[in-house]
Design a protein around this motif. Structure first.
Motif, PDB file in Angstrom:
ATOM      1  N   THR A  15       0.804  -1.225   0.000  1.00 44.98           N
ATOM      2  CA  THR A  15       0.000   0.000   0.000  1.00 44.98           C
ATOM      3  C   THR A  15       0.834   1.272   0.000  1.00 44.98           C
ATOM      4  N   GLN A 390      -4.674   6.311  -4.614  1.00 47.73           N
ATOM      5  CA  GLN A 390      -5.181   5.141  -3.890  1.00 47.73           C
ATOM      6  C   GLN A 390      -6.096   5.588  -2.762  1.00 47.73           C
ATOM      7  N   GLU A 392      -7.791   3.676   0.589  1.00 50.03           N
ATOM      8  CA  GLU A 392      -8.017   2.523   1.457  1.00 50.03           C
ATOM      9  C   GLU A 392      -9.200   2.864   2.361  1.00 50.03           C
ATOM     10  N   THR A 401      -9.804  -1.550  -0.980  1.00 54.65           N
ATOM     11  CA  THR A 401      -8.700  -0.754  -1.513  1.00 54.65           C
ATOM     12  C   THR A 401      -8.847  -0.627  -3.013  1.00 54.65           C
ATOM     13  N   SER A 403      -6.728   1.263  -6.329  1.00 53.92           N
ATOM     14  CA  SER A 403      -5.527   1.971  -6.777  1.00 53.92           C
ATOM     15  C   SER A 403      -5.597   2.152  -8.282  1.00 53.92           C
TER      16      SER A 403
END
Length: 675
Positions: A15, A390, A392, A401, A403
């Protein structure tokens, strides 16, 4: 990325955010801590990853130790250092190698990951974290190591506060080491130093400056043994494991690599943070060798050739990201937007020619080696710009999540001998979506879909050569589902995952034509299981199992040098009390399933047999014997304890028939003092 001391149940590679519990990461991640590397006596990155599920290890056996060569889920693996990619020259000879004793931690991310990192392998990527200044006022260690093949190492690591308030902190690591190689008449030497300073320690703004210079005046051999004579009996029987196919009069690999890194962190508030990092790399290699093609000219002699390359690589890489924590009703967001850039310039002057044949039974060296003629003269420039974002999201025990990234890549190569040039300017969008639910009792099932891309050089035609164009990037896609379980209140973490990877747009040659097609497709399907405990009640355990099938549709066969899976178990226990207090004993086994090695005229389908080898470790805290010995530690380790003879890898084609023996029994002992 910059890490302090973190246990094996947290990771940031998936991440790009710090201290993320691995049980909440919806993707397969493996962490190798500094403690595990010390216990196992790891000397190289290739040795460090041997106990990771999905690894096809030692793709050049115990020979080409100057490079770290292994595959993950069937594909080659790019490596990162402190969050920035380590890049080799386009031909691969000017490749950086990081001394493992300056590394604090290794994280392995499995599966396509271009959504955060740009061009990458469908198999995943690997990141190393440097030893950087910590918040301790004063610390350090000195270690001396000796072992098989005349191994010697002297390592020193010191650091602490450089100011009374701790706002300025430093750390310096250095090593001098060397050994003979498993092959006769060859060896390696290395000198390296890595100074680091952190300004503003403990405050909202910190700046870390890290330098490194490494000089490898010699670096063993890149040689091999003929396939016939090692994998199967040859006309003169079995070839010795110390057989050297080169010649000392024409054997050189000298590498000088230097780098300078900055890492800047600024906290605007408890919710928002800016992280910026950049590194300049400079790598210069001088390489020449005599090598066997693997083809027999008589019952005792093999064909040989020469190759040499002088390469110089310069690279600048930067990555800046803004991180924020936002709440929208019941949803907690960890937001990140980032921009990264890298520019690489590489030059290569290569020579290739023939060499006298060599008798494998009674080799005679120091013969007359003709100076090979000039083969190529390359100048290559590459640039990549990536923008990524991104989010989360956490809603109670549910984690989601997403991205997204766009990359713009340009490359230009000029070859002056043939007076040819090529350019490419692709762009690519990559993404990842993942979901995970963490039950209160520690179980966390997940599913993820991710993509990757890799630029590739070559001329492509889809209409029989009437029109051509530069190759587009290959594209990777993965669907992975799995479950993780961490026993509450402990470092014991279990994970299991099944995956399907598809790589498309792969180049396929068309007979003797100068062009290829982009019709190739590779599938990788498998299952992996891992268990880790580091350290729980004086016990460290690492267990791994993988079963995989990597299939190349263009050939109808497995991908060359991809294995069918692996299994491993390593356990180490430190006795907490009694007469043997402070004594640690451990051992491990490594099973590598059979692998495909290509096809030759003499053997249409090369199959490398599976093998099992055993390792052992010992460690003794001498303070348990006497208080005056506080800080002193004696440790030892042995790889391939029973000295098993095995073939680690083979590579066969119309032009070569190569195999590499695995590492022989290799023992070492270290006496260290730390404070």
């Amino acid at each position: 990325m910059v890490h302090g001391h973190r246990i094996s149940t947290t990771a940031s590679i998936a991440t790009k955010t710090e201290n993320h519990p691995m049980v909440n990461i919806a993707q397969s991640v493996t962490v190798i801590t500094r403690h595990e590397m010390d216990v196992r006596g790891v000397l190289s990155l290739s040795q460090a990853v041997r106990y990771v599920a999905g690894i096809t290890q030692d793709q050049r056996g115990a020979t080409a130790t100057r490079y770290d060569m292994f595959a993950l889920r069937g594909f080659s693996v790019p490596t990162y250092l402190d969050g920035l990619k380590l890049e080799a020259s386009p031909t691969g000879y000017a490749a950086p190698q990081i001394d493992m004793f300056r590394v604090n931690r290794i994280e392995v991310l499995k599966g396509p990951s271009s959504a955060l990192y740009g061009q990458s392998s469908p198999g995943g990527l690997l990141e190393m974290s440097s030893k950087l200044p910590t918040d301790a006022r004063s610390y350090g260690s000195v270690a001396a190591t000796g072992g098989s093949f005349d191994l010697y190492r002297v390592d020193a690591d010191v650091g602490g506060w450089a100011s009374n308030d701790g706002k300025v902190r430093y750390r310096v690591y250095g090593t001098a080491n060397g050994s003979h190689s498993q092959l006769s008449q060859t060896g390696s030497r290395r000198f390296s130093i890595s100074p680091a300073v952190t300004l503003g320690g403990g405050g909202p703004t910190t700046l870390t400056l890290l330098g490194n210079y490494q000089y490898d005046p010699t670096n063993a051999s890149y040689g091999s043994v003929p396939l016939i004579g090692s994998l199967v009996p040859g006309p003169s029987g079995w070839i010795r494991r110390d057989f050297y196919d080169g010649d000392r009069a024409f054997e050189e690999y000298r590498r000088k690599q230097g780098s300078f890194t900055y890492i800047l962190t600024h906290r605007f508030s408890h919710a928002w943070e800016l992280v910026s990092r950049a590194r300049y790399d400079d790598i210069k290699t001088d390489y020449e060798n005599v090598y066997t093609t693997g083809k027999w000219l008589s019952p005792t002699t093999v064909q040989r050739a020469t190759f040499g390359s002088d390469e110089h690589l310069r690279r600048v890489a930067m990555d800046t990201q803004l991180l924020g924590h936002v709440h929208t009703g019941p949803v907690n967001h960890t937001l990140m937007v980032g921009l990264d850039y890298d520019y690489t310039r590489a030059t290569e002057l290569a020579r290739a020619g023939s060499a006298p044949a060599l008798d494998v039974v009674h080799p005679v060296y120091n013969g007359a080696i003709p100076v090979p003629p000039l083969a190529s003269d390359y100048n290559t420039r590459q640039q990549q710009i990536g923008v990524y974002a991104q989010d989360e999201l956490r809603i109670g025990s549910f984690y989601l999540t997403g991205s997204l990234r766009n990359d713009w890549y340009t490359a230009h190569q000029q070859e002056y001998v043939a007076n040819t040039s090529s350019s490419q300017h692709p762009s690519q969008i990559s993404f990842r979506v993942a979901g995970l639910y963490h039950f209160n009792f520690g179980l966390a099932p997940y599913i993820t879909y991710s993509t990757s891309f890799q630029p590739q050089a070559g001329i492509v035609s889809e209409n029989g050569g009437r029109t051509t164009h530069q190759a587009d990037p290959s594209v990777g896609r993965q669907l992975e589902g799995g479950v993780k379980y961490q026993i509450p209140g402990t470092s014991m973490l279990f994970s299991a995952a099944g995956f399907h990877i598809e790589q498309s747009n792969v180049l396929v040659s068309v007979g003797d034509a100068v062009y290829s097609t982009e019709s190739g497709r590779v599938h990788s399907d498998g299952f992996e299981f891992e268990a880790h405990a580091d350290v729980h009640r004086n016990l460290m355990v690492t267990a791994a199992l993988s079963v995989q099938r990597v299939h190349d549709e263009s050939t109808g066969k497995p991908l060359v040098q991809s294995g069918r899976g692996n299994a491993s178990l390593f356990a180490f226990y430190t006795i907490p009390k009694g007469r043997l207090k402070g004594v640690g004993l451990g051992g491990g086994l490594r099973y590598e399933a059979s692998a495909y090695g290509g096809s030759t005229a003499s053997m249409k389908n090369i199959r490398i047999p599976s093998y099992v080898v055993f390792d052992a470790s010992f460690r003794y805290d001498l303070a348990a014997a006497h208080a005056a010995l506080r800080g002193w530690t004696l440790s030892a380790s042995v790889r391939n304890l029973f000295d098993k003879r095995y073939i680690a890898s083979c590579y066969g084609s119309a032009y070569s028939e190569w195999c590499w023996y695995g590492e022989r029994r290799n023992a070492q002992a270290t006496l260290s003092y730390s404070w």
